[in-house]
Design a protein around this motif. Structure first.
Motif, PDB file in Angstrom:
ATOM      1  N   GLU A 109       0.826  -1.218   0.000  1.00 46.31           N
ATOM      2  CA  GLU A 109       0.000   0.000   0.000  1.00 46.31           C
ATOM      3  C   GLU A 109       0.858   1.266   0.000  1.00 46.31           C
ATOM      4  OE1 GLU A 109      -2.615  -0.300   3.314  1.00 46.31           O
ATOM      5  OE2 GLU A 109      -3.878  -1.841   2.388  1.00 46.31           O
ATOM      6  N   ASN A 110       1.991   1.203   0.690  1.00 43.95           N
ATOM      7  CA  ASN A 110       2.866   2.378   0.788  1.00 43.95           C
ATOM      8  C   ASN A 110       3.819   2.531  -0.396  1.00 43.95           C
ATOM      9  OD1 ASN A 110       1.732   3.012   3.266  1.00 43.95           O
ATOM     10  ND2 ASN A 110       3.308   1.956   4.449  1.00 43.95           N
ATOM     11  N   ASN A 111       3.853   1.542  -1.272  1.00 43.29           N
ATOM     12  CA  ASN A 111       4.770   1.577  -2.420  1.00 43.29           C
ATOM     13  C   ASN A 111       4.039   1.174  -3.702  1.00 43.29           C
ATOM     14  OD1 ASN A 111       7.694   1.892  -1.118  1.00 43.29           O
ATOM     15  ND2 ASN A 111       6.539   0.477   0.155  1.00 43.29           N
ATOM     16  N   PHE A 136       4.754  -1.582  -7.100  1.00 46.62           N
ATOM     17  CA  PHE A 136       4.006  -2.818  -7.299  1.00 46.62           C
ATOM     18  C   PHE A 136       2.972  -2.743  -8.419  1.00 46.62           C
ATOM     19  CE2 PHE A 136       5.744  -3.089  -3.022  1.00 46.62           C
ATOM     20  CZ  PHE A 136       6.369  -4.334  -3.098  1.00 46.62           C
ATOM     21  N   ASN A 137       2.788  -1.556  -8.982  1.00 46.37           N
ATOM     22  CA  ASN A 137       1.921  -1.405 -10.154  1.00 46.37           C
ATOM     23  C   ASN A 137       2.735  -1.290 -11.443  1.00 46.37           C
ATOM     24  OD1 ASN A 137      -0.518  -1.493  -8.734  1.00 46.37           O
ATOM     25  ND2 ASN A 137      -0.451   0.705  -8.280  1.00 46.37           N
ATOM     26  N   ALA A 138       4.042  -1.492 -11.348  1.00 43.28           N
ATOM     27  CA  ALA A 138       4.905  -1.408 -12.533  1.00 43.28           C
ATOM     28  C   ALA A 138       4.470  -2.439 -13.574  1.00 43.28           C
ATOM     29  CB  ALA A 138       6.361  -1.632 -12.134  1.00 43.28           C
ATOM     30  N   GLU A 139       4.621  -2.071 -14.837  1.00 47.71           N
ATOM     31  CA  GLU A 139       4.155  -2.945 -15.923  1.00 47.71           C
ATOM     32  C   GLU A 139       4.883  -4.283 -15.940  1.00 47.71           C
ATOM     33  OE1 GLU A 139       3.647  -2.832 -20.799  1.00 47.71           O
ATOM     34  OE2 GLU A 139       4.196  -1.019 -19.704  1.00 47.71           O
ATOM     35  N   ASN A 140       6.189  -4.236 -15.934  1.00 48.90           N
ATOM     36  CA  ASN A 140       6.975  -5.476 -15.925  1.00 48.90           C
ATOM     37  C   ASN A 140       7.510  -5.730 -14.510  1.00 48.90           C
ATOM     38  OD1 ASN A 140       6.757  -6.293 -18.641  1.00 48.90           O
ATOM     39  ND2 ASN A 140       8.312  -4.808 -19.252  1.00 48.90           N
ATOM     40  N   LEU A 141       6.616  -6.220 -13.655  1.00 55.30           N
ATOM     41  CA  LEU A 141       6.986  -6.500 -12.268  1.00 55.30           C
ATOM     42  C   LEU A 141       7.177  -8.000 -12.075  1.00 55.30           C
ATOM     43  CD1 LEU A 141       7.308  -5.783  -9.223  1.00 55.30           C
ATOM     44  CD2 LEU A 141       4.820  -6.054  -9.037  1.00 55.30           C
ATOM     45  N   SER A 173      21.795  -0.197   0.802  1.00 59.20           N
ATOM     46  CA  SER A 173      21.430   0.942  -0.055  1.00 59.20           C
ATOM     47  C   SER A 173      22.634   1.684  -0.611  1.00 59.20           C
ATOM     48  CB  SER A 173      20.550   1.927   0.725  1.00 59.20           C
ATOM     49  OG  SER A 173      19.368   1.296   1.174  1.00 59.20           O
ATOM     50  N   THR A 174      23.716   1.758   0.176  1.00 58.88           N
ATOM     51  CA  THR A 174      24.888   2.540  -0.246  1.00 58.88           C
ATOM     52  C   THR A 174      25.938   1.701  -0.975  1.00 58.88           C
ATOM     53  OG1 THR A 174      25.936   2.250   1.925  1.00 58.88           O
ATOM     54  CG2 THR A 174      24.607   4.231   1.600  1.00 58.88           C
ATOM     55  N   GLU A 175      25.978   0.404  -0.705  1.00 57.53           N
ATOM     56  CA  GLU A 175      27.035  -0.429  -1.286  1.00 57.53           C
ATOM     57  C   GLU A 175      26.577  -1.289  -2.458  1.00 57.53           C
ATOM     58  OE1 GLU A 175      29.343  -2.545   1.603  1.00 57.53           O
ATOM     59  OE2 GLU A 175      29.327  -0.876   3.026  1.00 57.53           O
ATOM     60  N   THR A 176      25.259  -1.268  -2.746  1.00 54.25           N
ATOM     61  CA  THR A 176      24.751  -2.031  -3.892  1.00 54.25           C
ATOM     62  C   THR A 176      23.820  -1.139  -4.714  1.00 54.25           C
ATOM     63  OG1 THR A 176      22.653  -2.912  -3.023  1.00 54.25           O
ATOM     64  CG2 THR A 176      24.688  -4.020  -2.317  1.00 54.25           C
ATOM     65  N   ASN A 177      23.349  -1.682  -5.837  1.00 54.81           N
ATOM     66  CA  ASN A 177      22.404  -0.969  -6.696  1.00 54.81           C
ATOM     67  C   ASN A 177      20.953  -1.281  -6.325  1.00 54.81           C
ATOM     68  OD1 ASN A 177      22.958  -3.630  -7.518  1.00 54.81           O
ATOM     69  ND2 ASN A 177      22.114  -3.254  -9.548  1.00 54.81           N
ATOM     70  N   PHE A 178      20.740  -1.989  -5.226  1.00 52.39           N
ATOM     71  CA  PHE A 178      19.396  -2.349  -4.774  1.00 52.39           C
ATOM     72  C   PHE A 178      18.812  -1.253  -3.878  1.00 52.39           C
ATOM     73  CE2 PHE A 178      20.297  -6.283  -6.562  1.00 52.39           C
ATOM     74  CZ  PHE A 178      19.341  -7.246  -6.319  1.00 52.39           C
ATOM     75  N   LYS A 179      17.502  -1.031  -4.012  1.00 49.62           N
ATOM     76  CA  LYS A 179      16.784  -0.157  -3.096  1.00 49.62           C
ATOM     77  C   LYS A 179      16.021  -1.036  -2.114  1.00 49.62           C
ATOM     78  CE  LYS A 179      16.280   3.638  -6.392  1.00 49.62           C
ATOM     79  NZ  LYS A 179      15.329   4.481  -7.169  1.00 49.62           N
ATOM     80  N   VAL A 180      16.010  -0.644  -0.860  1.00 51.54           N
ATOM     81  CA  VAL A 180      15.363  -1.443   0.180  1.00 51.54           C
ATOM     82  C   VAL A 180      13.941  -0.948   0.435  1.00 51.54           C
ATOM     83  CG1 VAL A 180      15.439  -2.164   2.605  1.00 51.54           C
ATOM     84  CG2 VAL A 180      17.573  -1.972   1.289  1.00 51.54           C
ATOM     85  N   ILE A 181      12.998  -1.904   0.456  1.00 51.74           N
ATOM     86  CA  ILE A 181      11.617  -1.606   0.853  1.00 51.74           C
ATOM     87  C   ILE A 181      11.386  -2.376   2.148  1.00 51.74           C
ATOM     88  CG2 ILE A 181       9.225  -1.484   0.066  1.00 51.74           C
ATOM     89  CD1 ILE A 181      10.230  -2.486  -2.675  1.00 51.74           C
ATOM     90  N   ASN A 182      11.346  -1.666   3.248  1.00 53.60           N
ATOM     91  CA  ASN A 182      11.286  -2.331   4.548  1.00 53.60           C
ATOM     92  C   ASN A 182       9.950  -2.098   5.249  1.00 53.60           C
ATOM     93  OD1 ASN A 182      12.401  -3.708   6.892  1.00 53.60           O
ATOM     94  ND2 ASN A 182      12.450  -1.695   7.845  1.00 53.60           N
ATOM     95  N   GLY A 183       9.523  -3.123   6.000  1.00 56.43           N
ATOM     96  CA  GLY A 183       8.279  -3.021   6.742  1.00 56.43           C
ATOM     97  C   GLY A 183       8.452  -2.385   8.112  1.00 56.43           C
ATOM     98  N   ILE A 184       9.223  -3.040   8.976  1.00 58.41           N
ATOM     99  CA  ILE A 184       9.419  -2.573  10.348  1.00 58.41           C
ATOM    100  C   ILE A 184      10.902  -2.331  10.585  1.00 58.41           C
ATOM    101  CG2 ILE A 184       9.218  -3.195  12.797  1.00 58.41           C
ATOM    102  CD1 ILE A 184       6.792  -4.916  12.002  1.00 58.41           C
ATOM    103  N   GLU A 185      11.232  -1.118  11.002  1.00 50.75           N
ATOM    104  CA  GLU A 185      12.632  -0.802  11.289  1.00 50.75           C
ATOM    105  C   GLU A 185      12.968  -1.205  12.722  1.00 50.75           C
ATOM    106  OE1 GLU A 185      15.801   2.922  11.117  1.00 50.75           O
ATOM    107  OE2 GLU A 185      13.831   3.113  10.171  1.00 50.75           O
ATOM    108  N   LEU A 186      13.997  -2.014  12.860  1.00 49.55           N
ATOM    109  CA  LEU A 186      14.421  -2.493  14.184  1.00 49.55           C
ATOM    110  C   LEU A 186      15.353  -1.452  14.804  1.00 49.55           C
ATOM    111  CD1 LEU A 186      15.080  -6.213  13.171  1.00 49.55           C
ATOM    112  CD2 LEU A 186      13.045  -5.280  14.284  1.00 49.55           C
ATOM    113  N   ILE A 187      14.746  -0.375  15.267  1.00 47.51           N
ATOM    114  CA  ILE A 187      15.540   0.744  15.763  1.00 47.51           C
ATOM    115  C   ILE A 187      16.310   0.347  17.029  1.00 47.51           C
ATOM    116  CG2 ILE A 187      14.113   2.530  14.716  1.00 47.51           C
ATOM    117  CD1 ILE A 187      12.689   2.888  17.324  1.00 47.51           C
TER     118      ILE A 187
END
Length: 269
Positions: free
Chosen positions: A70-72, A76-81, A173-187
């Motif tokens: 729902e937040n992203n 998740f509506n991208a054409e080629n997902l 996020s800083t050392e790879t080309n991947f973006k992170v989509i996270n649910g709960i941050e373990l602060i």
């Protein structure tokens, strides 16, 4: 003595704790008194430890997934997902992929296997799913040493995790080309129980827990323990305290005798 310990456990809310722990597949019912007997924790300290364990059962995992989607919506509506598990076959990523497959949100999405990645169309959005990012070291190494060899430079890769530490998110996020989509941050001040900023336990109990968990670590080996008290219904991650999951691990008791650890929620390691 065993009977007395069981009575004390029940008096301190053992029935409620059992209902919580039984949500983990590897938990052995009524095994808390045996677990406690190895530690130098008293009953009040033990109950506090048990009450601090965060358990993610299938219902909670699916709830987090719904919120992430729902937040992203644009992702998740991208054409080629395409959606696939992160990590080796049969590991934690596969468990999360299974839960995603059984949510109505993903009924019409395309799930793929890792060996199909190189054949995906250009500009594809690929969401890799995992349960947790701890230090970020294992995730980063897997991306750089394996996944990037399979991906087309035009692909848009994401790593979806149910929960993650700030440290782990930043590293990936800083050392790879991947973006992170996270649910709960373990602060740190709520979930990383060894740290000064986390006030769940007193300094005295923290020292006890650190010393206890250090007994279950091999000198010189990589240490992913972040003082977490987290378990998924199928297994705790290795970023959680070893006393939770390191079943059968050899250690020496207070008298210097060789023993094997009786874990609360065993996992393979």
């Amino acid at each position: 003595m065993e009977k007395i310990e069981s009575i004390i456990y029940k008096f301190l809310g053992g029935n409620k704790i059992e209902q919580k722990l039984i949500r983990c597949q590897s938990y052995r019912p009524n095994s808390v008194p045996k677990f406690k007997s190895q530690t130098n924790l008293n009953w009040l300290e033990t109950v506090k430890l048990l009450n601090s364990i965060e358990i993610f059962d299938a219902q909670r995992i699916r709830s987090v997934i719904h919120e992430i989607v729902e937040n992203n919506a644009e992702i998740f509506n991208a054409e080629n997902l395409f959606i696939t598990s992160f990590g080796s076959e049969g590991k934690s990523g596969g468990k999360i992929a299974y839960e995603i497959r059984h949510t109505k949100l993903f009924g019409n999405k395309k799930f793929v296997n890792s060996w199909e990645l190189s054949k995906l169309p250009e500009e594809s959005t690929i969401v890799f799913v995992e349960d947790l990012i701890g230090t970020g070291t294992q995730s980063t190494e897997y991306i750089l040493n394996k996944l990037n060899l399979l991906l087309n430079p035009s692909h848009k890769p994401y790593l979806l995790t149910i929960c993650a530490t700030s440290e782990g998110i930043e590293k990936v996020s800083t050392e790879t080309n991947f973006k992170v989509i996270n649910g709960i941050e373990l602060i740190e001040n709520e979930f990383q129980h060894y740290t000064e900023n986390c006030k769940t336990f007193s300094e005295k109990i923290k020292r006890k827990l650190i010393n206890l968990n250090n007994k279950l670590k091999k000198s010189g080996s990589l240490d992913y323990d972040r003082g977490l008290l987290v378990s998924f219904f199928y297994s705790p991650p290795n970023n959680s305290m070893p006393i939770l999951w390191k079943d059968g691990y050899p250690y020496k008791d207070k008298k210097g005798k060789d023993k094997k650890w009786f874990a609360l929620i065993p996992r393979e390691y």
